[in-house]
Design a protein around this motif. Sequence first.
Motif, PDB file in Angstrom:
ATOM      1  N   ILE A   1       0.825  -1.108   0.086  1.00 11.94           N
ATOM      2  CA  ILE A   1       0.054  -0.091   0.035  1.00 11.94           C
ATOM      3  C   ILE A   1       1.053   1.332  -0.051  1.00 11.94           C
ATOM      4  O   ILE A   1       2.032   1.077   0.099  1.00 11.94           O
ATOM      5  N   SER A   2       0.359   2.320  -0.235  1.00 12.03           N
ATOM      6  CA  SER A   2       1.147   3.625  -0.407  1.00 12.03           C
ATOM      7  C   SER A   2       0.838   4.491   0.627  1.00 12.03           C
ATOM      8  O   SER A   2       1.567   5.650   1.009  1.00 12.03           O
ATOM      9  N   GLU A   3      -0.084   4.353   1.490  1.00  9.62           N
ATOM     10  CA  GLU A   3      -0.363   4.975   2.646  1.00  9.62           C
ATOM     11  C   GLU A   3      -1.338   4.342   3.560  1.00  9.62           C
ATOM     12  O   GLU A   3      -1.686   3.259   3.389  1.00  9.62           O
ATOM     13  N   LEU A   4      -1.244   4.808   4.753  1.00  6.41           N
ATOM     14  CA  LEU A   4      -1.929   4.048   5.855  1.00  6.41           C
ATOM     15  C   LEU A   4      -3.658   4.316   5.977  1.00  6.41           C
ATOM     16  O   LEU A   4      -4.087   5.235   5.704  1.00  6.41           O
ATOM     17  N   SER A   5      -4.381   3.256   6.004  1.00  6.49           N
ATOM     18  CA  SER A   5      -5.775   3.442   6.068  1.00  6.49           C
ATOM     19  C   SER A   5      -6.222   4.204   7.268  1.00  6.49           C
ATOM     20  O   SER A   5      -5.627   4.059   8.225  1.00  6.49           O
ATOM     21  N   GLU A   6      -7.109   5.195   6.960  1.00 10.72           N
ATOM     22  CA  GLU A   6      -7.728   5.721   8.173  1.00 10.72           C
ATOM     23  C   GLU A   6      -8.827   4.948   8.925  1.00 10.72           C
ATOM     24  O   GLU A   6      -9.297   5.388  10.069  1.00 10.72           O
ATOM     25  N   TYR A   7      -9.243   3.737   8.259  1.00 16.25           N
ATOM     26  CA  TYR A   7     -10.237   2.857   9.239  1.00 16.25           C
ATOM     27  C   TYR A   7      -9.640   2.202  10.272  1.00 16.25           C
ATOM     28  O   TYR A   7      -8.673   1.736  10.450  1.00 16.25           O
ATOM     29  N   ASP A   8     -10.569   2.054  11.545  1.00 13.43           N
ATOM     30  CA  ASP A   8     -10.077   1.457  12.634  1.00 13.43           C
ATOM     31  C   ASP A   8     -11.227   0.464  13.050  1.00 13.43           C
ATOM     32  O   ASP A   8     -12.675   0.871  13.033  1.00 13.43           O
ATOM     33  N   PRO A   9     -11.070  -1.064  12.568  1.00 13.28           N
ATOM     34  CA  PRO A   9     -12.226  -1.983  12.778  1.00 13.28           C
ATOM     35  C   PRO A   9     -13.057  -1.920  14.150  1.00 13.28           C
ATOM     36  O   PRO A   9     -14.269  -2.164  14.265  1.00 13.28           O
ATOM     37  N   LEU A  10     -12.420  -1.255  15.178  1.00  9.65           N
ATOM     38  CA  LEU A  10     -12.913  -1.123  16.545  1.00  9.65           C
ATOM     39  C   LEU A  10     -13.966  -0.154  16.276  1.00  9.65           C
ATOM     40  O   LEU A  10     -15.292  -0.361  17.260  1.00  9.65           O
ATOM     41  N   ASP A  11     -13.918   0.805  15.643  1.00  7.61           N
ATOM     42  CA  ASP A  11     -15.172   1.818  15.433  1.00  7.61           C
ATOM     43  C   ASP A  11     -16.277   1.114  14.711  1.00  7.61           C
ATOM     44  O   ASP A  11     -17.411   1.006  15.150  1.00  7.61           O
ATOM     45  N   LEU A  12     -16.180   0.133  13.786  1.00  7.97           N
ATOM     46  CA  LEU A  12     -17.113  -0.521  13.039  1.00  7.97           C
ATOM     47  C   LEU A  12     -17.927  -1.237  14.063  1.00  7.97           C
ATOM     48  O   LEU A  12     -18.937  -1.408  13.887  1.00  7.97           O
ATOM     49  N   PHE A  13     -17.216  -2.053  14.945  1.00  5.26           N
ATOM     50  CA  PHE A  13     -17.810  -3.039  15.840  1.00  5.26           C
ATOM     51  C   PHE A  13     -18.253  -2.471  17.189  1.00  5.26           C
ATOM     52  O   PHE A  13     -18.577  -3.131  17.964  1.00  5.26           O
ATOM     53  N   SER A  14     -18.114  -1.280  17.218  1.00 10.04           N
ATOM     54  CA  SER A  14     -18.364  -0.575  18.555  1.00 10.04           C
ATOM     55  C   SER A  14     -19.738  -0.658  18.978  1.00 10.04           C
ATOM     56  O   SER A  14     -19.958  -0.462  20.408  1.00 10.04           O
ATOM     57  N   GLY A  15     -20.807  -0.546  18.134  1.00  9.32           N
ATOM     58  CA  GLY A  15     -22.292  -0.634  18.632  1.00  9.32           C
ATOM     59  C   GLY A  15     -22.728   0.846  18.668  1.00  9.32           C
ATOM     60  O   GLY A  15     -23.827   1.027  18.888  1.00  9.32           O
ATOM     61  N   SER A  16     -21.684   1.730  18.628  1.00  6.73           N
ATOM     62  CA  SER A  16     -22.191   3.347  18.664  1.00  6.73           C
ATOM     63  C   SER A  16     -22.237   3.978  17.313  1.00  6.73           C
ATOM     64  O   SER A  16     -21.752   3.761  16.254  1.00  6.73           O
ATOM     65  N   LYS A  17     -23.500   4.566  17.052  1.00 12.04           N
ATOM     66  CA  LYS A  17     -23.825   4.901  15.640  1.00 12.04           C
ATOM     67  C   LYS A  17     -22.859   5.934  15.346  1.00 12.04           C
ATOM     68  O   LYS A  17     -22.561   5.972  13.954  1.00 12.04           O
ATOM     69  N   GLU A  18     -22.291   6.810  15.961  1.00 13.92           N
ATOM     70  CA  GLU A  18     -21.349   7.762  15.683  1.00 13.92           C
ATOM     71  C   GLU A  18     -19.850   7.019  15.373  1.00 13.92           C
ATOM     72  O   GLU A  18     -19.634   7.479  14.294  1.00 13.92           O
TER      73      GLU A  18
END
Length: 464
Positions: free
Chosen positions: A205-222
């Motif tokens: 890859i050429s840059e780090l992803s901004e994605y954090d899986p903990l956000d997606l699995f958090s259960g928090s809508k935000e």
Amino acid sequence: MEVKLEQKDAADWSYRGEGAANIVLAYTGSSPSFIGKVMRITKKARNGSSPKRDSNPSVLTEQERLLWRDVEELVASPTKEIAEQIYTQLVMSPLLGSKHVDAGMRVPVKRDFLECVEKNVIKQRPAWRVDVSVVDLERDSVIIMSDHSLFPGGVLKDGPCISVEIKPKCGFLPSSKFIAERNFVKMSATRFQMHQVLKLREQEISELSEYDPLDLFSGSKERIHKAIKDLYTTPQNNFRVFLNGSLILGGLGGGIKRTDAVAGKAFEDVLEGIILAENGLRTTSFIQLVAEAVYCSSVLDGLLEVQKLDNFDIEGAIHAYYNVVCQPCAVCQQLDEARPPHRCSSLHSIHIVESLKIVRDYLIAATAKDCSLMISFRPMKDGAIGSPNNHVYLQPTNQSFNYKVNFIDLDLKPLKKMVDYYELDKKILNCFIQMQEMEHNDGNAKTIDAIETINTKTIKDCKF
């Protein structure tokens, strides 16, 4: 479906994408039997050979037959395709919910069909995939399943269908007592983030992803909204969008680096007529729509529970693996013996049944960490009444959408992959820890936030 695909049928199948084990093709022909279907074709390592059979008719190894002894149909599977289908149907479907899992059906093929397909798709495959794998021409069947980027009943029967494919990756931080003290960083930094650093170093890859899986699995809508926005910004191979089955955002197997202004403008334009927002606001509303569906469906809660079957971490599970294969533990031979007994020695005293459970649970969890989630949306017509369990309301545009959620790529992991998982874990951690040490020596912050913001040149110039 009484049919055997041959060379003349290959032209009706187009490249959709691929993972480590399979190439996925979408049907573009006119046969009613295949409209709305996709095909999974098994790959093998370039210059490699297809697995050889022993005297037992099962495609599984002796140790794998012991591992899956409670699933008789899987143990008796004579081919990889049958084993994959049964594993999806009898192991993963009960865990994730049958309404979200499609095991597909086997369809026989001739060798000339596979040869023609390989020639047809080679220019569309990512170069690095072509370098390491080819279509396995020794297979005599493929898996056909519904195209989950579409709603059943045809492409445009009830209006346009827009779908998003997400690779969620591992959604929790491990806490196993078998994790070495030097590797405690894995308890605070996600595997996805650490792997990103290794991929950047190796120029995958050429840059780090901004994605954090903990956000997606958090259960928090935000936080879920943030995760979808970050996936849209840096899709890599973790985020793709389809309109009526055709790719409109993301890459065909290799992913894309970042959604730049040109790609963003093109995506915004494609959403016209589907997302009824003003120009410049359609993408924002689409991201909100996806986040709303993830939040309301709660499917990631079930996926997370399956992922958490890995409660020993690979640093513990690898010892159970050596118990299962009845070999001297190569890991113990590498560990520091100056402080006996080391933290994992107790794992070699447990009953074989417990070792089998540890390894089996780890491999099931590995499937859950590698699978993809397909969410498909279709605008509801004015006045239409939908079940509250399968529709979401998009407040900014005053629209309601039917949606459906499916898990795909639920591959059976070979037992021998345990060694690969352990070696990759070491490689990822060594790279990440060494970079942390480099940061510390340079007087920079030691937090994950600092590591995430390191510029590309610094990573590429590091001497590990």
